[in-house]
Enzyme design. Structure first.
Site, PDB file in Angstrom:
ATOM      1  N   ASP A   1      -4.356 -12.808  10.957  1.00 32.32           N
ATOM      2  CA  ASP A   1      -3.356 -12.781   9.873  1.00 32.32           C
ATOM      3  C   ASP A   1      -2.120 -13.622  10.171  1.00 32.32           C
ATOM      4  O   ASP A   1      -0.986 -13.134  10.108  1.00 32.32           O
ATOM      5  CB  ASP A   1      -2.930 -11.337   9.584  1.00 32.32           C
ATOM      6  CG  ASP A   1      -3.995 -10.547   8.832  1.00 32.32           C
ATOM      7  OD1 ASP A   1      -4.851 -11.181   8.164  1.00 32.32           O
ATOM      8  OD2 ASP A   1      -3.991  -9.316   8.913  1.00 32.32           O
TER       9      ASP A   1
ATOM     10  N   GLU B   1      -9.075 -14.066   0.649  1.00 33.19           N
ATOM     11  CA  GLU B   1      -8.202 -14.310   1.801  1.00 33.19           C
ATOM     12  C   GLU B   1      -8.832 -15.344   2.719  1.00 33.19           C
ATOM     13  O   GLU B   1     -10.020 -15.256   3.052  1.00 33.19           O
ATOM     14  CB  GLU B   1      -7.973 -12.987   2.542  1.00 33.19           C
ATOM     15  CG  GLU B   1      -7.232 -13.162   3.848  1.00 33.19           C
ATOM     16  CD  GLU B   1      -6.809 -11.857   4.479  1.00 33.19           C
ATOM     17  OE1 GLU B   1      -6.406 -10.929   3.747  1.00 33.19           O
ATOM     18  OE2 GLU B   1      -6.885 -11.762   5.714  1.00 33.19           O
TER      19      GLU B   1
ATOM     20  N   ASP C   1       2.456   1.998   3.419  1.00 33.55           N
ATOM     21  CA  ASP C   1       3.513   1.097   3.922  1.00 33.55           C
ATOM     22  C   ASP C   1       4.895   1.597   3.550  1.00 33.55           C
ATOM     23  O   ASP C   1       5.872   1.314   4.236  1.00 33.55           O
ATOM     24  CB  ASP C   1       3.424  -0.307   3.309  1.00 33.55           C
ATOM     25  CG  ASP C   1       2.045  -0.889   3.319  1.00 33.55           C
ATOM     26  OD1 ASP C   1       1.285  -0.558   4.236  1.00 33.55           O
ATOM     27  OD2 ASP C   1       1.725  -1.681   2.404  1.00 33.55           O
TER      28      ASP C   1
ATOM     29  N   HIS D   1       0.866  -1.176   0.000  1.00 28.43           N
ATOM     30  CA  HIS D   1       0.000   0.000   0.000  1.00 28.43           C
ATOM     31  C   HIS D   1       0.907   1.231   0.000  1.00 28.43           C
ATOM     32  O   HIS D   1       2.020   1.190   0.545  1.00 28.43           O
ATOM     33  CB  HIS D   1      -0.821   0.138   1.275  1.00 28.43           C
ATOM     34  CG  HIS D   1      -1.638  -1.037   1.723  1.00 28.43           C
ATOM     35  ND1 HIS D   1      -1.116  -2.162   2.294  1.00 28.43           N
ATOM     36  CD2 HIS D   1      -2.982  -1.211   1.734  1.00 28.43           C
ATOM     37  CE1 HIS D   1      -2.088  -2.993   2.626  1.00 28.43           C
ATOM     38  NE2 HIS D   1      -3.235  -2.445   2.290  1.00 28.43           N
TER      39      HIS D   1
ATOM     40  N   ASP E   1      -9.245 -11.256  13.174  1.00 28.90           N
ATOM     41  CA  ASP E   1      -8.471 -11.365  11.931  1.00 28.90           C
ATOM     42  C   ASP E   1      -6.992 -11.320  12.314  1.00 28.90           C
ATOM     43  O   ASP E   1      -6.367 -10.269  12.309  1.00 28.90           O
ATOM     44  CB  ASP E   1      -8.840 -10.187  11.025  1.00 28.90           C
ATOM     45  CG  ASP E   1      -8.189 -10.287   9.674  1.00 28.90           C
ATOM     46  OD1 ASP E   1      -7.612 -11.342   9.368  1.00 28.90           O
ATOM     47  OD2 ASP E   1      -8.258  -9.293   8.925  1.00 28.90           O
TER      48      ASP E   1
ATOM     49  N   ASP F   1      -0.444 -12.339   3.228  1.00 26.97           N
ATOM     50  CA  ASP F   1      -0.951 -11.188   3.990  1.00 26.97           C
ATOM     51  C   ASP F   1      -0.879 -11.615   5.462  1.00 26.97           C
ATOM     52  O   ASP F   1      -1.872 -11.579   6.185  1.00 26.97           O
ATOM     53  CB  ASP F   1      -2.383 -10.863   3.537  1.00 26.97           C
ATOM     54  CG  ASP F   1      -2.909  -9.569   4.135  1.00 26.97           C
ATOM     55  OD1 ASP F   1      -2.174  -8.947   4.908  1.00 26.97           O
ATOM     56  OD2 ASP F   1      -4.057  -9.208   3.834  1.00 26.97           O
TER      57      ASP F   1
ATOM     58  N   GLU G   1     -11.154  -7.326  -2.775  1.00 29.11           N
ATOM     59  CA  GLU G   1     -10.894  -8.301  -1.707  1.00 29.11           C
ATOM     60  C   GLU G   1     -12.056  -8.280  -0.716  1.00 29.11           C
ATOM     61  O   GLU G   1     -12.207  -7.334   0.054  1.00 29.11           O
ATOM     62  CB  GLU G   1      -9.576  -7.955  -1.009  1.00 29.11           C
ATOM     63  CG  GLU G   1      -9.217  -8.957   0.072  1.00 29.11           C
ATOM     64  CD  GLU G   1      -7.831  -8.718   0.663  1.00 29.11           C
ATOM     65  OE1 GLU G   1      -6.919  -8.288  -0.071  1.00 29.11           O
ATOM     66  OE2 GLU G   1      -7.671  -8.967   1.873  1.00 29.11           O
TER      67      GLU G   1
HETATM   68  C1  3MF Z   1      -7.282  -6.618   5.817  1.00 27.43           C
HETATM   69  C2  3MF Z   1      -6.525  -7.085   4.657  1.00 27.43           C
HETATM   70  C3  3MF Z   1      -5.802  -6.012   3.960  1.00 27.43           C
HETATM   71  C4  3MF Z   1      -5.772  -6.218   2.509  1.00 27.43           C
HETATM   72  C5  3MF Z   1      -5.002  -5.132   1.867  1.00 27.43           C
HETATM   73  C6  3MF Z   1      -5.205  -5.127   0.412  1.00 27.43           C
HETATM   74  C7  3MF Z   1      -4.216  -4.837   5.270  1.00 27.43           C
HETATM   75  O1  3MF Z   1      -7.886  -7.614   6.505  1.00 27.43           O
HETATM   76  O2  3MF Z   1      -6.490  -8.244   4.345  1.00 27.43           O
HETATM   77  O3  3MF Z   1      -4.495  -5.968   4.490  1.00 27.43           O
HETATM   78  O4  3MF Z   1      -5.232  -7.436   2.120  1.00 27.43           O
HETATM   79  O5  3MF Z   1      -5.425  -3.929   2.377  1.00 27.43           O
HETATM   80  O6  3MF Z   1      -5.838  -4.044  -0.020  1.00 27.43           O
HETATM   81 MG    MG Z   2      -5.744  -9.399   2.713  1.00 26.33          MG
END
Ligand code: 3MF
Ligand code: MG
Length: 433
Positions: A307, A266, A102, A99, A305, A337, A230
């Protein structure tokens, strides 16, 4: 060279018998699976935000990581880029994703933020000349800054819509300049906190209009990348409009955009929506909408979430089964991610999390390919529906309720239930793991 990863060697494939932590045991980029190199199937991507911008915070505590590039201006953003490309090299990563927020320091206004982004994009371009790592996708962060708290495209304030559109243009320009293959839109604030202050109809129209502008700009620029949405059901918003695959598809159809946009799915978001990852992938496959994946799981107990890196081969295998059945990735790939836990402080943790994730995905891919090549699962599925191949069954679909009822009466149709054979199929799937 920075000294952040000092002493960490390039990670190479050594095979399942290796006891070297810094080696791939299963991910062998050159191994050919179903006619394609493993690297070209999986198309791994490293997420800039989690690996280099995440500070180790959670809702109850802030920064736990100490990174020399945190805070400060453009020089630290360049140091961060140096470290990022060193990590891509250690892992021989084919792709990365980012992004705007980032990679660049936030400026005092839009113009300064954009200048910062352009300076870093030029810096990336220079680094990419001597790196094998390409850009899988770029995206705009339209959710962290307080200006986006009530949405980006769906904000009640037209100036926020404008700021968002301008930011998306900068991020698409950056993506195109760096040869990115996809542009992702994730609408973390495109939703609501309460219906009491929300006009759903207006917000949907504005989200669609923004998406049309994105599609128009792509064509105007002659860019052949994929635009990806997404889906995620909630978090940070109480309810997000891009809830899941089916919801996004309905939205795209409503505004006539279903042939212009595909999906970045995702695993963690699927789980938050109350689905399995393979459910979301299967629905996208059946709609012809599967574009790319974010391969990161949630914790099954916490419901957040989280991740996390993948670590469950059967789950990952069922996901790649859908990807392979859809014909594999074209422009998309497997983006981690995923972030290390906030207690995983060391540079080694950053590398080994990816090594583990890549190996798990390689095992999942191999199992999925074996399932497909063996064909037993598809044969069982085909057998279950085989009676639909008869001329009479096909004719029935062309007929009407009255004639079907007449035939049921005349023939005394009285269906005998048949086993769905679920456990036998589960046993079969487990035999490939
Ligand atoms: C949030 C996400 C995001 C997206 C990313 C792509 C920060 O749950 O998964 O990660 O993957 O923003 O636009
Ligand atoms: Mg994501």
């Amino acid at each position: 060279m920075t000294d952040f990863f000092k002493g960490i060697p390039q990670v190479k494939f050594e095979g399942a018998d290796s006891d070297n932590e810094f080696a791939f045991k299963h991910y062998n980029p050159d191994e050919v699976i179903m006619g394609k190199r493993m690297e070209d199937h999986l198309r791994f991507s490293i997420a800039y935000w989690h690996s280099f911008a995440y500070e180790g915070g959670d809702p109850f505590g802030g920064r736990t990581f100490e990174r020399p590039w945190f805070d400060g201006g453009i020089e630290n953003a360049k140091l961060k880029a140096d470290v990022a490309f060193e990590m891509y090299d250690i892992l021989q990563a084919p792709f990365f994703a980012f992004h705007d927020l980032d990679v660049r320091p936030e400026g005092k206004d839009f113009a300064e933020s954009t200048r910062n982004l352009e300076e870093i994009v030029d810096y990336f371009a220079l680094k990419m000349e001597s790196s094998k790592t390409k850009l899988l996708w770029g995206t705009a962060n339209l959710f962290t800054h307080r200006r986006f708290m009530a949405g980006a495209a769906t904000n009640p304030d037209p100036d926020v819509f404008a700021y968002s559109a301008a930011t998306i243009k900068s991020c698409m320009d950056a993506t195109i300049k760096l040869g990115g293959q996809n542009y992702v839109l994730w609408g973390g604030r495109e939703g609501y906190e309460t219906l009491l202050n929300t006009d759903l109809t207006k917000e949907a129209d504005h989200a669609a209009r923004m998406l049309e502008m994105v599609v128009n700009y792509k064509h105007k620029m002659g860019w052949d990348g994929q635009i990806l949405i997404e889906p995620k059901p909630q978090e940070p918003s109480k309810h997000q409009y891009d809830y899941d695959v089916a919801t996004v598809y309905g939205f795209l159809k409503r505004y006539g955009l279903e042939n212009e946009v595909k999906l970045n799915l995702e695993q963690g978001h699927a789980i938050l929506a109350g689905h399995s990852f393979e459910h979301e992938l299967a629905v996208a496959r059946s709609l012809g909408m599967l574009g790319s994946i974010d391969m990161n799981r949630n914790d099954y107990q916490s419901g957040w979430d989280t991740d996390q890196f993948p670590n469950n081969v059967p789950e990952v295998a069922l996901a790649y089964y859908e990807v392979l059945s859809a014909g594999g990735f074209t422009k998309g790939g497997t983006n981690f991610d995923s972030r290390i836990r906030r207690q995983s402080l060391d540079a080694e943790d950053l590398i080994l999390s990816h090594v583990g994730g890549m190996d798990i995905c390689a095992r999942g891919l191999k199992a999925a390919a074996a399932m497909l090549e063996d064909g037993k699962l598809e044969a069982a599925r085909d057998a279950r529906y085989a009676d639909w191949d008869s001329a009479a069954s096909k004719a029935m679909l062309e007929s009407d309720l009255e004639s079907i009822q007449a035939r049921v009466l005349a023939d005394g149709v009285n269906p005998e239930p048949r086993s769905g054979r679920q456990e036998r199929l589960e046993n079969l799937v487990n035999s490939y793991m």
